[in-house]
Write a protein that holds these residues in place. Sequence first.
Motif, mmCIF file in Angstrom:
data_model
loop_
_atom_site.group_PDB
_atom_site.id
_atom_site.type_symbol
_atom_site.label_atom_id
_atom_site.label_comp_id
_atom_site.label_asym_id
_atom_site.label_seq_id
_atom_site.Cartn_x
_atom_site.Cartn_y
_atom_site.Cartn_z
ATOM 1 N N PHE A 13 27.763 14.698 -35.378
ATOM 2 C CA PHE A 13 27.836 13.695 -36.448
ATOM 3 C C PHE A 13 29.168 13.829 -37.201
ATOM 4 N N LYS A 14 29.567 15.070 -37.497
ATOM 5 C CA LYS A 14 30.859 15.301 -38.184
ATOM 6 C C LYS A 14 32.025 14.829 -37.318
ATOM 7 N N GLN A 17 32.097 11.073 -37.350
ATOM 8 C CA GLN A 17 32.579 10.525 -38.631
ATOM 9 C C GLN A 17 34.102 10.567 -38.684
ATOM 10 N N ASN A 18 34.681 11.669 -38.220
ATOM 11 C CA ASN A 18 36.146 11.773 -38.201
ATOM 12 C C ASN A 18 36.766 10.794 -37.222
ATOM 13 N N LYS A 21 36.182 6.908 -38.291
ATOM 14 C CA LYS A 21 36.426 6.555 -39.704
ATOM 15 C C LYS A 21 36.949 5.128 -39.882
ATOM 16 N N LYS A 29 33.020 2.252 -30.596
ATOM 17 C CA LYS A 29 32.041 3.174 -31.188
ATOM 18 C C LYS A 29 31.058 3.677 -30.138
ATOM 19 N N ILE A 147 22.364 8.675 -36.580
ATOM 20 C CA ILE A 147 23.710 8.368 -36.067
ATOM 21 C C ILE A 147 23.860 6.858 -35.839
ATOM 22 N N HIS A 150 23.927 4.883 -39.077
ATOM 23 C CA HIS A 150 25.203 5.105 -39.771
ATOM 24 C C HIS A 150 26.333 4.275 -39.161
ATOM 25 N N PHE A 151 26.439 4.272 -37.836
ATOM 26 C CA PHE A 151 27.608 3.641 -37.200
ATOM 27 C C PHE A 151 27.437 2.163 -36.872
ATOM 28 N N SER A 155 27.495 -0.110 -41.270
ATOM 29 C CA SER A 155 28.952 -0.193 -41.333
ATOM 30 C C SER A 155 29.424 -1.511 -40.759
#
Length: 162
Positions: A13-14, A17-18, A21, A29, A147, A150-151, A155
């Motif tokens: 996940f980190k 995110q990077n 961004k 994606k 996940i 979030h994506f 967004s």
Amino acid sequence: MTFSKTKAYELSFKQLQNLLKTEDNWITKMSTINCVLKTNFPYYFWVGFYLVSEPQKLIVGPYQGTLGCLHIDFGKGVCGASAKTRETQLVEDVHAFPGHIACDSASNSEIVVPVFDPQKNLIAVFDVDSTEKASFNETDKIWLEKILVHFFERSEIRNLNF
Ligand code: SME
């Protein structure tokens, strides 16, 4: 050291995110999510997205693994069940699942998570297959839903304009 699903999902996940961004393109994606998860999870044999192409129909989108079926109707197999019900399907033994579509006979368990846009339209389903039985559990469900929400759902997303 034993493999920790939670740690691997936290790390993935980190990383995502990077990496994502400033990305708003679906295909970018999806491809990046496939790659990061397949790299971090040893039991991910096939990972990819089936896209809603027209009402009640899925076509294969970005994926990593052996050849996937190209077309799946809503209601058919595990992916079709997830598209129809708009709910995650967690299947411990795919051979016991009514109407399972065997794209590759090496697959034995599977999770399929619906993917929505911010208006809650279903845009795809995310499918992960494993060669082992019962590879996926509540931890995979919770993290994959997180996940994908979030994506995609939370967004900015846009489709490719050819
Ligand atoms: N097993 C899936 C079909 C897709 S692939 O395995 C790549 C299903 O029953 O939905």
